[in-house]
Design a protein around this motif. Structure first.
Motif, PDB file in Angstrom:
ATOM      1  N   ARG A   1       0.850  -1.194   0.000  1.00 20.91           N
ATOM      2  CA  ARG A   1       0.000   0.000   0.000  1.00 20.91           C
ATOM      3  C   ARG A   1       0.881   1.239   0.000  1.00 20.91           C
ATOM      4  NH1 ARG A   1      -5.248   1.263   1.110  1.00 20.91           N
ATOM      5  NH2 ARG A   1      -5.656   3.316   2.003  1.00 20.91           N
ATOM      6  N   ARG A   2       0.599   2.167  -0.889  1.00 15.00           N
ATOM      7  CA  ARG A   2       1.384   3.391  -0.934  1.00 15.00           C
ATOM      8  C   ARG A   2       1.126   4.236   0.303  1.00 15.00           C
ATOM      9  NH1 ARG A   2       0.316   7.022  -5.512  1.00 15.00           N
ATOM     10  NH2 ARG A   2      -1.826   6.241  -5.442  1.00 15.00           N
TER      11      ARG A   2
ATOM     12  N   PRO B   1      -4.596  11.937  -2.375  1.00 11.18           N
ATOM     13  CA  PRO B   1      -5.517  10.970  -2.977  1.00 11.18           C
ATOM     14  C   PRO B   1      -5.295   9.528  -2.524  1.00 11.18           C
ATOM     15  CG  PRO B   1      -4.778  12.536  -4.632  1.00 11.18           C
ATOM     16  CD  PRO B   1      -3.959  12.806  -3.392  1.00 11.18           C
ATOM     17  N   VAL B   2      -4.080   9.201  -2.099  1.00 11.98           N
ATOM     18  CA  VAL B   2      -3.785   7.844  -1.617  1.00 11.98           C
ATOM     19  C   VAL B   2      -4.718   7.450  -0.476  1.00 11.98           C
ATOM     20  CG1 VAL B   2      -2.041   6.484  -0.377  1.00 11.98           C
ATOM     21  CG2 VAL B   2      -1.397   7.814  -2.391  1.00 11.98           C
TER      22      VAL B   2
ATOM     23  N   SER C   1      -7.788   8.104  -0.124  1.00 10.21           N
ATOM     24  CA  SER C   1      -9.188   7.913  -0.532  1.00 10.21           C
ATOM     25  C   SER C   1      -9.285   7.249  -1.900  1.00 10.21           C
ATOM     26  CB  SER C   1      -9.930   9.255  -0.529  1.00 10.21           C
ATOM     27  OG  SER C   1      -9.988   9.800   0.765  1.00 10.21           O
ATOM     28  N   GLU C   2      -8.639   6.094  -2.008  1.00  7.38           N
ATOM     29  CA  GLU C   2      -8.727   5.266  -3.219  1.00  7.38           C
ATOM     30  C   GLU C   2      -8.322   6.016  -4.480  1.00  7.38           C
ATOM     31  OE1 GLU C   2      -9.286   2.169  -2.765  1.00  7.38           O
ATOM     32  OE2 GLU C   2      -9.848   2.340  -0.661  1.00  7.38           O
ATOM     33  N   GLY C   3      -7.437   6.995  -4.336  1.00  7.72           N
ATOM     34  CA  GLY C   3      -6.956   7.725  -5.497  1.00  7.72           C
ATOM     35  C   GLY C   3      -7.860   8.838  -5.975  1.00  7.72           C
ATOM     36  N   SER C   4      -8.929   9.107  -5.283  1.00 12.92           N
ATOM     37  CA  SER C   4      -9.842  10.177  -5.686  1.00 12.92           C
ATOM     38  C   SER C   4      -9.092  11.510  -5.728  1.00 12.92           C
ATOM     39  CB  SER C   4     -11.012  10.270  -4.703  1.00 12.92           C
ATOM     40  OG  SER C   4     -11.830  11.374  -4.999  1.00 12.92           O
TER      41      SER C   4
END
Length: 441
Positions: A15-16, A43-44, A46-49
């Motif tokens: 996980r980043r 964004p990491v 929140s799922e990249g949002s």
């Protein structure tokens, strides 16, 4: 031969980790307008949002019991500084915390809090600082609801007030603070807070923040001094930053320029952690925090704040240049055309722009002002300010109607004072609208 029941081996992707916030590049400090695009959010998480989601939840799960205890130690004040994490949406939330981080940048404040309205912000600040028998010293005029809160509602609980005109000199403020100290001592209290509004609503009169701080420090040099709180809604955060001039607490109706689209109601308070912690404790108790959807909308608005305010300010200068010489205009309360030397001195020291909200005095009285307002075609007849659209109203008959007649007169809130908030429309179109409306007067 492999066992048919063995589970297949699935490679695990690490996980980043969230990135460290970027506030400088090559030693260059990034400007607020740049930081509004992502400060306080990765964004990491929140799922990249790309943009923060709206966190519609009433409560948050603790990672373990010890963490829950630690958070509540902060919430209840057993440990200063508030919760270390997310607890319950009356106390904090991801959207509100990101918004608070971004608001702090404009005024270079150590801490910030957001509220459900500008008035809930003002009320919470006062409740955090005022006790029975105390005296509130404030400038005048104030927004009518603020005056009502200080003069009438707090008065029911043994709090008194003394006020001074916005343009008062440091010596005049010093004398008044000495009087307030005596009054407070007689009531068994203290001078709790010095509350300012600059520019004043609706006259645009400026308060000398540095002068008030100088007077406060002189009068209270050997004892605990009251904080200086200021409503910076008319010019902030772009055109005036009071923390740099001696204020301790800065208050905003975020409904206005920060929200900027006339589609939300919210408030903000900024300052040092020492001043914010008592305010945060009261907010936690009475629940005056703004909701996550409003916080998300304000984050959106912050991205264009500088663009909107700059365009509105440029428009206001052009409109006021037209109004200043019109035969049916008696005068202007616009900071770009100040005639009083002392007010110009305050402006030069405190302000970086004249703003886009001003007062125009129509020749005549209420009837003539009503005729002008009713004839407007582009500008909307509505209270509030700081939106993308141009608004116009008559404070004496609307926002300040609750102020007693004699006090309104003393404060210069006359029946022919029209308050105008210029938006981002084409300035020539606005001038054409004001010109045709003045023809009906």
């Amino acid at each position: 031969m492999s066992d048919q029941n063995d589970d297949p081996i699935v490679p695990v992707t690490p996980r980043r980790m969230p990135k460290a916030p970027i506030e400088k590049i090559g030693g260059r400090k990034l400007k607020p307008s740049t930081l509004m695009m992502g400060h306080g959010y990765d964004p990491v998480l929140s799922e990249g949002s790309l943009k923060p989601p709206i966190f519609l939840t009433s409560t948050f799960a603790f990672e373990d019991s010890a963490a829950g205890k630690r958070h509540f130690e902060g919430i209840t004040g057993k440990r200063p500084g508030g919760a270390d994490g997310l607890v319950y949406s009356r106390f904090n939330g991801p959207n509100q915390e990101i918004l608070e981080d971004r608001l702090s940048i404009w005024d270079e404040a150590e801490d910030a809090l957001v509220f459900s309205s500008g008035m809930s912000a003002i009320a919470t600040v006062l409740l955090a600082n005022v006790n029975q028998g105390d005296v509130v010293v404030h400038s005048g005029p104030l927004y009518a609801a603020t005056e009502t809160l200080i003069n009438k509602i707090l008065g029911r609980f043994g709090v008194t007030f003394i006020d001074f005109p916005a343009g008062a000199t440091p010596d005049e403020v010093s004398a008044l603070l000495e009087k307030a100290k005596t009054q407070a001592a007689d009531n068994g209290g203290k001078v709790a807070v010095i509350y300012l509004e600059s520019p004043a609503n609706p006259t645009n009169a400026l308060v000398d923040i540095e002068g008030v701080a100088e007077a406060r420090n002189q009068v209270f040099k050997d004892e605990a001094s009251p904080p200086i709180a200021i409503d910076n809604t008319f010019l902030g955060p772009l055109w005036q930053q009071p923390l740099k001039h001696g204020a301790d607490i800065v208050i905003y109706s975020l409904t206005k320029y920060v929200g900027g689209h006339s589609d939300l109601v919210a408030g903000g308070v900024l300052g040092s952690k020492a001043h914010m912690d008592p305010i945060r404790a009261i907010r936690n108790t009475i629940g005056t925090i703004c909701d996550p959807n409003t916080a998300w909308m304000l984050m959106r608005s912050l991205e264009t704040l500088e663009l909107r305010m700059t365009r509105a300010g440029e428009n206001a200068e052009k409109v006021c240049a037209f109004l200043r010489d019109h035969p049916k205009v008696e005068g202007l309360g616009y900071l770009g055309f100040i005639s009083d030397a002392s007010q110009q001195d305050i402006y030069d020291r405190h302000c970086s722009g004249a703003g886009s909200t001003f007062s125009v005095f129509i020749k005549g009285g209420e009837a003539e002002a009503f005729a002008f307002l009713d004839a407007l075609k582009i500008a909307k007849l509505a209270v509030s300010l700081g939106g993308t659209e141009t608004l116009a109203s008559l404070p004496a008959a609307m926002t300040h109607l609750s102020v007693p007649d004699d006090r309104r007169a003393a404060l210069g809130i006359t029946d022919n004072l029209v308050r105008i908030s210029i938006g981002v429309e084409d300035p020539d179109d606005l001038i054409a609208d004001f010109e045709q409306a003045l023809e009906t007067v």
